[in-house]
Design an enzyme around this catalytic site. Sequence first.
Site, PDB file in Angstrom:
ATOM      1  N   ASP A 169       0.862  -1.179   0.000  1.00 63.54           N
ATOM      2  CA  ASP A 169       0.000   0.000   0.000  1.00 63.54           C
ATOM      3  C   ASP A 169       0.902   1.234   0.000  1.00 63.54           C
ATOM      4  O   ASP A 169       1.634   1.482   0.964  1.00 63.54           O
ATOM      5  CB  ASP A 169      -0.892  -0.029   1.251  1.00 63.54           C
ATOM      6  N   HIS A 170       0.838   2.008  -1.075  1.00 63.50           N
ATOM      7  CA  HIS A 170       1.738   3.163  -1.209  1.00 63.50           C
ATOM      8  C   HIS A 170       1.410   4.275  -0.223  1.00 63.50           C
ATOM      9  O   HIS A 170       2.186   5.235  -0.083  1.00 63.50           O
ATOM     10  CB  HIS A 170       1.677   3.714  -2.644  1.00 63.50           C
ATOM     11  N   ARG A 171       0.292   4.169   0.476  1.00 62.06           N
ATOM     12  CA  ARG A 171      -0.039   5.188   1.483  1.00 62.06           C
ATOM     13  C   ARG A 171       0.799   5.017   2.743  1.00 62.06           C
ATOM     14  O   ARG A 171       1.037   5.998   3.458  1.00 62.06           O
ATOM     15  CB  ARG A 171      -1.528   5.112   1.844  1.00 62.06           C
TER      16      ARG A 171
END
Length: 476
Positions: free
Chosen positions: A446-448
């Site tokens: 998850d790039h968040r």
Amino acid sequence: MAQVLEFKLPDLGEGLTEAEIVRWLVEVGDVVAIDQPVVEVETAKAMVEVPCPYGGVVTARFGEEGSELPVGAPLLTVAVGATDASSAAPGDDGAAAEEPSGGSGSGNVLVGYGTGAPAARRRRIRPERNTASAAPAAPAVVSAPSRPAPVAVGEVNGRQGPVAVVSPLVRRLARQHEIDLRGLTGSGPDGLILRADVDSAIRQAGQATEAATRTAARPEARTAAEPVAAETSTIQVGAATQATAERIPLRGVRGAVADKLSRSRSEIPDATCWVDADATELMAARAAMNAASGPSGGPKVSVLALLARICTAALARYPELNSTVDMAAREIVRLPGVHLGFAAQTERGLVVPVVRDAHTRNAESIGAEIARLTELARTGKLSPAQLTGGTFTLNNYGVFGVDGSTPIINHPEAAMLGVGRIMPKPWVHHGELAVRQVVQLSLTFDHRVCDGGTAGGFLRYVADCVEQPAVLLRTL
């Protein structure tokens, strides 16, 4: 005097709102004991045998096998004390019966469901001369709005009783192809309906559909004065062709997988990175562990267990990937422990059992727990609690004979490590070309919760441990 109690589908936990009836374990007229399993249901997460909190005679069942019921819907009614009805005085016809007090229920309750202290209601029960004739009339005593009709225990191929099918897979196959099991004669022992019987019925139905399609498509004599008839024939051909398309309901495990993966794709901005690693030393270390005897010996250690132990060590270095995102609060929640999920393919579909507190276990302990959960998954006996609460997932798709993949994150987790098959391949080792055991590792994250540097560092550490297992000694 018998008191008719209604048993509703209890809350099976983990936010489940409905369940599919797979198999009834009792019939109308059977005597059941407290906490005796009465029905086998399939939820989006597991197969569950539901125990009845009351003891007595089953007077009605609600819902046919293969139908879905919401939580709180009536499952069956039980005449408590019905076994003593024959000894009751005949002059008790007008007596009023109250629901039992809190002490009459079972203490063995399911999540969100209590059997003690039901709401006080007064019902008038008019017992008949024998229990067998009183049982079918009992549902009229307990009133409930919009209740489904009881399951009819009617004639099946000239015999009284429920459909003679044991396997849930056979029932599911029949439902998918709209085959009425009550019209089949089983070829198994005592008339048991087998999969071969359903397959035969499917073939016969297919042949009938094909014959109807050919009949509808047969050219008819047309004249210029019959344009309406020509249009009708075209519509019939199209309808016959459409009827051959198979529609499979998205429910149970398949429906849960569809919902979770769709949510993951729509909510999580994921990215994937991958690397090839030389697993020759890891395989040699595993062989040495499993060959050890005496005080240093022990249970066999699987490759998956070693990879799981490597993951827990990597997550200790990169805790960003053991987290979840709370968008309502706009916060990243880093989780204190590692509950490691692993993907397992079963006859019911893909499930992800969870190894609790994997960060506190060694490879041997993780391997034993994986073996235990895998066996439960294969037999369909995993509980909802064993399929939820994961914080990171390990996906060994190499067992399917493939090298790489871009796995979808198991929402609401933040990452998943994918492992391809370990294959002998040409590899430059110490400056020379050699045949080595090579595996492809992929990390979807998850790039968040992190950037590529963190994800790359995690994956590189995992690859280093695969290539040089001695690296793990630093963290032991």
